[in-house]
Design an enzyme around this catalytic site. Structure first.
Site, PDB file in Angstrom:
ATOM      1  N   ALA A 199       0.806  -1.216   0.000  1.00  0.00           N
ATOM      2  CA  ALA A 199       0.000   0.000   0.000  1.00  0.00           C
ATOM      3  C   ALA A 199       0.841   1.269   0.000  1.00  0.00           C
ATOM      4  O   ALA A 199       0.358   2.326  -0.416  1.00  0.00           O
ATOM      5  CB  ALA A 199      -0.930  -0.004   1.209  1.00  0.00           C
TER       6      ALA A 199
ATOM      7  N   GLN B   7       1.043   3.583  11.849  1.00  0.00           N
ATOM      8  CA  GLN B   7       1.722   4.232  10.724  1.00  0.00           C
ATOM      9  C   GLN B   7       1.234   5.663  10.530  1.00  0.00           C
ATOM     10  O   GLN B   7       2.034   6.584  10.303  1.00  0.00           O
ATOM     11  CB  GLN B   7       1.502   3.416   9.444  1.00  0.00           C
ATOM     12  CG  GLN B   7       2.181   2.058   9.446  1.00  0.00           C
ATOM     13  CD  GLN B   7       1.644   1.125   8.372  1.00  0.00           C
ATOM     14  OE1 GLN B   7       0.653   1.416   7.706  1.00  0.00           O
ATOM     15  NE2 GLN B   7       2.299  -0.011   8.199  1.00  0.00           N
TER      16      GLN B   7
ATOM     17  N   ARG C 223       8.300  -3.223  -4.638  1.00  0.00           N
ATOM     18  CA  ARG C 223       9.697  -3.606  -4.816  1.00  0.00           C
ATOM     19  C   ARG C 223       9.761  -4.820  -5.704  1.00  0.00           C
ATOM     20  O   ARG C 223       8.779  -5.544  -5.904  1.00  0.00           O
ATOM     21  CB  ARG C 223      10.390  -3.890  -3.481  1.00  0.00           C
ATOM     22  CG  ARG C 223       9.892  -5.140  -2.751  1.00  0.00           C
ATOM     23  CD  ARG C 223       8.879  -4.828  -1.700  1.00  0.00           C
ATOM     24  NE  ARG C 223       8.430  -6.022  -1.011  1.00  0.00           N
ATOM     25  CZ  ARG C 223       9.059  -6.565   0.026  1.00  0.00           C
ATOM     26  NH1 ARG C 223      10.180  -6.042   0.467  1.00  0.00           N
ATOM     27  NH2 ARG C 223       8.574  -7.629   0.619  1.00  0.00           N
TER      28      ARG C 223
ATOM     29  N   HIS D  46      -2.848 -12.330  -4.754  1.00  0.00           N
ATOM     30  CA  HIS D  46      -3.199 -11.567  -3.564  1.00  0.00           C
ATOM     31  C   HIS D  46      -2.038 -11.738  -2.601  1.00  0.00           C
ATOM     32  O   HIS D  46      -1.660 -12.867  -2.265  1.00  0.00           O
ATOM     33  CB  HIS D  46      -4.492 -12.087  -2.946  1.00  0.00           C
ATOM     34  CG  HIS D  46      -4.936 -11.293  -1.755  1.00  0.00           C
ATOM     35  ND1 HIS D  46      -5.858 -11.764  -0.867  1.00  0.00           N
ATOM     36  CD2 HIS D  46      -4.574 -10.068  -1.307  1.00  0.00           C
ATOM     37  CE1 HIS D  46      -6.058 -10.861   0.084  1.00  0.00           C
ATOM     38  NE2 HIS D  46      -5.281  -9.823  -0.168  1.00  0.00           N
ATOM     39  N   ASP D  47      -1.471 -10.639  -2.130  1.00  0.00           N
ATOM     40  CA  ASP D  47      -0.246 -10.739  -1.337  1.00  0.00           C
ATOM     41  C   ASP D  47      -0.408 -11.638  -0.114  1.00  0.00           C
ATOM     42  O   ASP D  47       0.534 -12.316   0.289  1.00  0.00           O
ATOM     43  CB  ASP D  47       0.295  -9.362  -0.964  1.00  0.00           C
ATOM     44  CG  ASP D  47      -0.732  -8.435  -0.337  1.00  0.00           C
ATOM     45  OD1 ASP D  47      -1.824  -8.898   0.055  1.00  0.00           O
ATOM     46  OD2 ASP D  47      -0.446  -7.225  -0.243  1.00  0.00           O
TER      47      ASP D  47
ATOM     48  N   THR E  20       0.191  -3.201   7.091  1.00  0.00           N
ATOM     49  CA  THR E  20      -0.848  -2.175   7.164  1.00  0.00           C
ATOM     50  C   THR E  20      -2.143  -2.782   7.689  1.00  0.00           C
ATOM     51  O   THR E  20      -2.854  -2.188   8.495  1.00  0.00           O
ATOM     52  CB  THR E  20      -1.065  -1.548   5.784  1.00  0.00           C
ATOM     53  OG1 THR E  20       0.162  -0.952   5.344  1.00  0.00           O
ATOM     54  CG2 THR E  20      -2.141  -0.489   5.806  1.00  0.00           C
TER      55      THR E  20
END
Length: 469
Positions: A17, A295, A21, A227-228, A250
């Site tokens: 988000a 965050q 990388r 999907h991560d 996140t």
């Protein structure tokens, strides 16, 4: 089949988000290692009152990363879920994809429920009701000129793969998060799509992890768990099937890996989701707000060193202040410090350490509740909790989670998503053979895992849970 003895190289494109990388994984039958070769920012852009992803900037970062990676055996792409791009008849992108934190879906879930009741939607899709799910985004877009001109919808990893290869498709694990896929057939629910006034032709064919999408130059692009979280769960180094996982960044995705979905009314009311995993598994989980509130607070404080903040937070009293992190009030960006202070009854002048401790205690509490509920609803007990992703670095959170759950927490690997991505590619290339257990065995022999034993009286956690019930 002869298993190659020399490590082979695979590129994992991993989009989060706040940054993306490209990692290069070196994989053999007995080892896996990662090297980051390029990192780039992912900064949403607000234009015309709508929050967008800068998809062309992300694609530029992907291309630069692949050049930096050099020759590889294949490429795999994973990202967050639910967001998409629309293509016209020529295959051109119709505007920047809208960010899932945009307000355009406000009120849309109620409109959808008026057509397809929540109970029926869960029976078909098995999905947790979240206001930003793809189904609500598409219904919000109905009637707009952009939507009327659209001929194809591609989720973010599939859009990038399309630009690399020219091939259209929808990878299964990400498609399963749209609330448009039938959880039993593992294909689009055409009746649901039509009932909502959407065009089934918008949705491309579903493809499974491990299949070759096409080629970029001479390099195969392979569908992974795009999907991560699906890739991150592959990257959980569990030694048995009796584990819970927390993919913590996140968001905290908290759940179990199951062979089949849990579609009971109790499961729906608890807001658990049945998402597709690699090898036909079900990721039975609930979204918890994760480290997002911390965050946001750190941005406001301009804290550059989280280790200093965590050391200060660790000195604060346990569970003095707690909030319900599942409250939607914490979802949007903005004055997070004010919202935490107000909801938790903190002093107006509370220090960063006090606010951070409130967030971390509350997150551990929310993760424990999700682990407990998942076991109850699935009828399955676990003997350990694995924390993977960036949250595995947060030793205070890991210890608090062990204390809250009353179970050992095994933290790591931090790079579970990229590791799961390259392991699926390596298996597709014949470098590793076997099921998920075989892939996880390679992880256990090569990745650092830190164990946190539970401490203290769990009665304090039960009392805190009642305070925010």
């Amino acid at each position: 089949m002869t298993v190659p003895s020399e490590p082979r190289r695979f590129a994992a494109v991993d989009l989060g988000a706040s940054s993306g990388r490209v990692m290069v994984g070196r994989v053999s039958a007995a080892e896996v290692s990662l090297t980051e070769v390029h990192r780039f920012a992912n900064e949403p852009v607000k234009a015309g009152g709508t929050l967008h992803w800068d998809i062309l900037g992300l694609y530029r970062g992907v291309l630069e990363g692949l050049r930096a990676a050099g020759p590889v055996d294949s490429i795999g792409i994973d990202s967050w879920a639910v967001d998409y791009g629309l293509l016209d008849a020529s295959g051109a992108l119709l505007g920047n994809p809208v960010h899932y934190r945009d307000a355009r879906t406000d009120g849309v879930p109620a409109r959808v429920a008026g057509v397809v009741p929540d109970e029926r939607l869960y029976e078909i899709t098995g999905l947790q009701k979240l206001p930003f799910n793809t189904v609500y985004q598409l219904v919000a877009a109905l009637g707009t000129p952009q939507f009327e001109a659209a001929q194809q919808m591609l989720l973010i990893p599939d859009l990038l793969a399309y630009w690399l290869t020219g091939e259209l498709g929808a990878e299964y694990t990400n498609a399963s998060t749209t609330e448009l896929l039938d959880v039993r057939t593992r294909d689009w629910s055409l009746s649901l799509i039509s009932a909502l006034g959407l065009r089934p032709s918008l949705l491309p064919p579903v493809r499974q992890p491990g299949t070759t999408i096409g080629v970029h130059g001479d390099t195969p692009v392979v569908a992974v768990g795009s999907h991560d979280t699906a890739s991150a769960v592959v990257g959980v180094p569990a030694a048995s099937s009796d584990f819970a996982y927390i993919s913590c960044g996140t968001w905290s995705l908290v759940g179990l890996e199951l062979p089949s979905p849990v579609l009971s009314e109790a499961s729906r009311l608890a807001n658990f989701t049945n998402e597709g995993g690699v090898d036909g598994t079900i990721r039975y989980l609930r979204n918890v707000m994760g480290l997002w509130p911390l965050q946001e607070c750190m941005r406001a404080w301009s804290f550059s060193d989280i280790s200093e903040l965590l050391a200060l937070a660790a000195r604060e009293p346990l569970l003095r202040y707690v909030v319900d992190l599942d409250d939607p009030v914490f979802l949007p960006p903005g004055d997070m410090i004010g919202r935490i202070t107000s909801a938790g009854g903190l002093p107006r002048d509370a220090s960063p350490a006090v606010v951070a401790r409130c967030i971390l205690d509350s997150l551990a509490l929310a993760q424990w509740r999700a682990v407990e509920q998942a076991q109850e609803l699935a009828g399955r007990a676990v003997d350990a909790v694995h924390i993977v992703g960036g949250g595995a670095r947060n030793s205070l959170l890991c210890q608090l989670t062990a204390d809250a759950c009353g179970l050992p927490v095994l933290a790591g690997p931090v790079e579970a998503t990229a590791l799961g991505n390259v392991l699926v590619q390596a298996r597709a290339a014949g470098v590793i053979e076997g099921d998920l257990a075989a892939l996880r065995g390679v992880l256990r022999s090569t990745q650092e895992i830190v164990r946190y034993a539970p401490r203290g009286d769990r009665g304090e956690w039960r009392a805190a849970a009642k305070r925010i019930a």
